[in-house]
Design a protein around this motif. Structure first.
Motif, PDB file in Angstrom:
ATOM      1  N   GLN A 286       0.587  -1.093   0.068  1.00 53.76           N
ATOM      2  CA  GLN A 286      -0.091   0.050  -0.117  1.00 53.76           C
ATOM      3  C   GLN A 286       0.976   1.304  -0.027  1.00 53.76           C
ATOM      4  O   GLN A 286       0.565   2.115  -0.605  1.00 53.76           O
ATOM      5  CB  GLN A 286      -0.809   0.211   1.114  1.00 53.76           C
ATOM      6  N   ARG A 287       1.926   1.172   0.782  1.00 48.27           N
ATOM      7  CA  ARG A 287       2.972   2.510   0.953  1.00 48.27           C
ATOM      8  C   ARG A 287       3.356   2.673  -0.736  1.00 48.27           C
ATOM      9  O   ARG A 287       3.736   4.004  -0.813  1.00 48.27           O
ATOM     10  CB  ARG A 287       3.887   2.178   1.782  1.00 48.27           C
ATOM     11  N   ILE A 288       3.765   1.824  -1.373  1.00 47.54           N
ATOM     12  CA  ILE A 288       4.195   2.245  -2.801  1.00 47.54           C
ATOM     13  C   ILE A 288       3.131   2.070  -3.983  1.00 47.54           C
ATOM     14  O   ILE A 288       3.372   2.087  -5.013  1.00 47.54           O
ATOM     15  CB  ILE A 288       5.553   1.318  -3.091  1.00 47.54           C
ATOM     16  N   GLY A 289       1.722   1.880  -3.407  1.00 49.39           N
ATOM     17  CA  GLY A 289       0.661   2.280  -4.427  1.00 49.39           C
ATOM     18  C   GLY A 289       0.221   0.864  -5.096  1.00 49.39           C
ATOM     19  O   GLY A 289      -0.458   0.874  -6.119  1.00 49.39           O
ATOM     20  N   TYR A 290       0.594  -0.099  -4.582  1.00 46.54           N
ATOM     21  CA  TYR A 290      -0.068  -1.400  -4.990  1.00 46.54           C
ATOM     22  C   TYR A 290      -0.954  -2.112  -4.106  1.00 46.54           C
ATOM     23  O   TYR A 290      -0.853  -1.862  -2.869  1.00 46.54           O
ATOM     24  CB  TYR A 290       1.211  -2.519  -5.127  1.00 46.54           C
ATOM     25  N   LYS A 291      -1.841  -2.892  -4.705  1.00 40.62           N
ATOM     26  CA  LYS A 291      -2.651  -3.734  -3.777  1.00 40.62           C
ATOM     27  C   LYS A 291      -2.256  -4.922  -3.823  1.00 40.62           C
ATOM     28  O   LYS A 291      -1.570  -5.681  -4.668  1.00 40.62           O
ATOM     29  CB  LYS A 291      -4.081  -3.789  -4.695  1.00 40.62           C
ATOM     30  N   PHE A 292      -1.946  -5.683  -2.543  1.00 43.34           N
ATOM     31  CA  PHE A 292      -1.431  -7.055  -2.520  1.00 43.34           C
ATOM     32  C   PHE A 292      -2.573  -8.104  -2.221  1.00 43.34           C
ATOM     33  O   PHE A 292      -3.517  -7.803  -1.736  1.00 43.34           O
ATOM     34  CB  PHE A 292      -0.566  -7.073  -1.054  1.00 43.34           C
ATOM     35  N   VAL A 293      -2.550  -9.030  -2.925  1.00 40.83           N
ATOM     36  CA  VAL A 293      -3.281 -10.221  -3.117  1.00 40.83           C
ATOM     37  C   VAL A 293      -2.632 -11.395  -2.979  1.00 40.83           C
ATOM     38  O   VAL A 293      -1.725 -12.014  -3.719  1.00 40.83           O
ATOM     39  CB  VAL A 293      -4.157 -10.465  -4.505  1.00 40.83           C
ATOM     40  N   PRO A 294      -2.878 -12.255  -1.791  1.00 42.56           N
ATOM     41  CA  PRO A 294      -2.306 -13.749  -1.637  1.00 42.56           C
ATOM     42  C   PRO A 294      -3.052 -14.732  -2.345  1.00 42.56           C
ATOM     43  O   PRO A 294      -4.195 -14.731  -2.503  1.00 42.56           O
ATOM     44  CB  PRO A 294      -2.353 -13.931  -0.201  1.00 42.56           C
ATOM     45  N   LEU A 295      -2.199 -15.511  -3.082  1.00 39.80           N
ATOM     46  CA  LEU A 295      -2.891 -16.649  -3.967  1.00 39.80           C
ATOM     47  C   LEU A 295      -2.489 -17.999  -3.359  1.00 39.80           C
ATOM     48  O   LEU A 295      -1.450 -18.479  -3.509  1.00 39.80           O
ATOM     49  CB  LEU A 295      -2.035 -16.564  -5.271  1.00 39.80           C
ATOM     50  N   ILE A 296      -3.346 -18.533  -2.467  1.00 40.44           N
ATOM     51  CA  ILE A 296      -3.230 -19.673  -1.581  1.00 40.44           C
ATOM     52  C   ILE A 296      -4.008 -20.787  -1.849  1.00 40.44           C
ATOM     53  O   ILE A 296      -5.159 -20.646  -2.359  1.00 40.44           O
ATOM     54  CB  ILE A 296      -3.537 -19.221   0.058  1.00 40.44           C
ATOM     55  N   PHE A 297      -3.504 -21.780  -2.152  1.00 36.18           N
ATOM     56  CA  PHE A 297      -4.071 -23.211  -2.380  1.00 36.18           C
ATOM     57  C   PHE A 297      -3.667 -24.149  -1.317  1.00 36.18           C
ATOM     58  O   PHE A 297      -2.593 -23.927  -0.712  1.00 36.18           O
ATOM     59  CB  PHE A 297      -3.208 -23.768  -3.802  1.00 36.18           C
ATOM     60  N   ASN A 298      -4.425 -25.193  -1.019  1.00 37.17           N
ATOM     61  CA  ASN A 298      -3.770 -26.371  -0.261  1.00 37.17           C
ATOM     62  C   ASN A 298      -3.564 -27.591  -1.353  1.00 37.17           C
ATOM     63  O   ASN A 298      -4.050 -27.406  -2.422  1.00 37.17           O
ATOM     64  CB  ASN A 298      -4.924 -26.662   0.907  1.00 37.17           C
ATOM     65  N   THR A 299      -2.914 -28.451  -0.807  1.00 38.93           N
ATOM     66  CA  THR A 299      -2.425 -29.559  -1.568  1.00 38.93           C
ATOM     67  C   THR A 299      -3.514 -30.404  -2.167  1.00 38.93           C
ATOM     68  O   THR A 299      -3.257 -31.359  -2.980  1.00 38.93           O
ATOM     69  CB  THR A 299      -1.508 -30.515  -0.922  1.00 38.93           C
ATOM     70  N   PHE A 300      -5.138 -30.173  -1.653  1.00 43.63           N
ATOM     71  CA  PHE A 300      -6.005 -30.880  -2.201  1.00 43.63           C
ATOM     72  C   PHE A 300      -6.793 -30.032  -3.265  1.00 43.63           C
ATOM     73  O   PHE A 300      -7.920 -30.337  -3.758  1.00 43.63           O
ATOM     74  CB  PHE A 300      -6.940 -31.219  -1.050  1.00 43.63           C
ATOM     75  N   GLY A 301      -6.235 -28.860  -3.417  1.00 45.32           N
ATOM     76  CA  GLY A 301      -6.836 -27.858  -4.815  1.00 45.32           C
ATOM     77  C   GLY A 301      -7.719 -26.844  -4.254  1.00 45.32           C
ATOM     78  O   GLY A 301      -8.406 -26.339  -5.008  1.00 45.32           O
TER      79      GLY A 301
END
Length: 168
Positions: A140-155
């Protein structure tokens, strides 16, 4: 889909590399076993590549493993300046800027099993929160939105990832 690693003979409880396994060390060993040739990282990279392709289809230009804080103005400490996410993306027309970090949660890992047994998908939510704490405010401080892309091993997909894919 991305298959879970098959690194051991379940009957013998012996890894393909020859190490005897027990429930306490099995998942940890499987993650880094040299016989698997880095299967955990291969799955991570496959997921990142799929997401890069989706970004391209949605008119985003992207960069692999950027270091967004390295030269950013501001009072970032050395550790923050050295951090990198998996992808940075900018939309061609809207100039919407985002940072993404990919994680695949090993659902059977000892540190996730107890919590996951109580609440389905809770290990994914936990890692989403960890990633947001790690990258969110600095993005946010540098003007970006952060999005975590999280999966588990079962999909199973994380909530933030589902929302992002629907938006793309």
């Amino acid at each position: 889909g991305i298959p879970p690693p098959i690194a051991y003979d379940r009957r013998a409880r012996r890894c393909l590399c020859g190490l005897n396994l027990d429930p306490e060390n099995m998942i940890t060993h499987i993650r880094g076993c040299s016989r698997l040739n880095g299967e955990q990282y291969a799955r991570h990279n496959k997921l990142r590549k799929v997401f890069q392709d989706l970004l391209a289809l949605a008119d985003y230009v992207h960069t692999h493993e950027p270091m967004p804080w390295k030269y950013a103005a501001g009072d970032f400490d050395a550790a923050t300046r050295a951090m990198r996410t998996d992808l940075a993306a900018t939309h061609f027309s809207s100039q919407d800027q985002k940072q993404y970090d990919v994680s695949i949660v090993t659902t059977g890992a000892v540190d996730h099993v107890r919590r996951a047994a109580r609440v389905a998908g809770s290990e994914i939510e936990k890692i989403e929160k960890v990633k947001i704490r790690k990258y969110g405010a600095n993005c946010q401080r540098i003007g970006y939105k952060f999005v975590p892309l999280i999966f588990n091993t079962f999909g199973t997909w994380g909530k933030k990832m589902k929302i992002e894919i629907n938006m793309l």
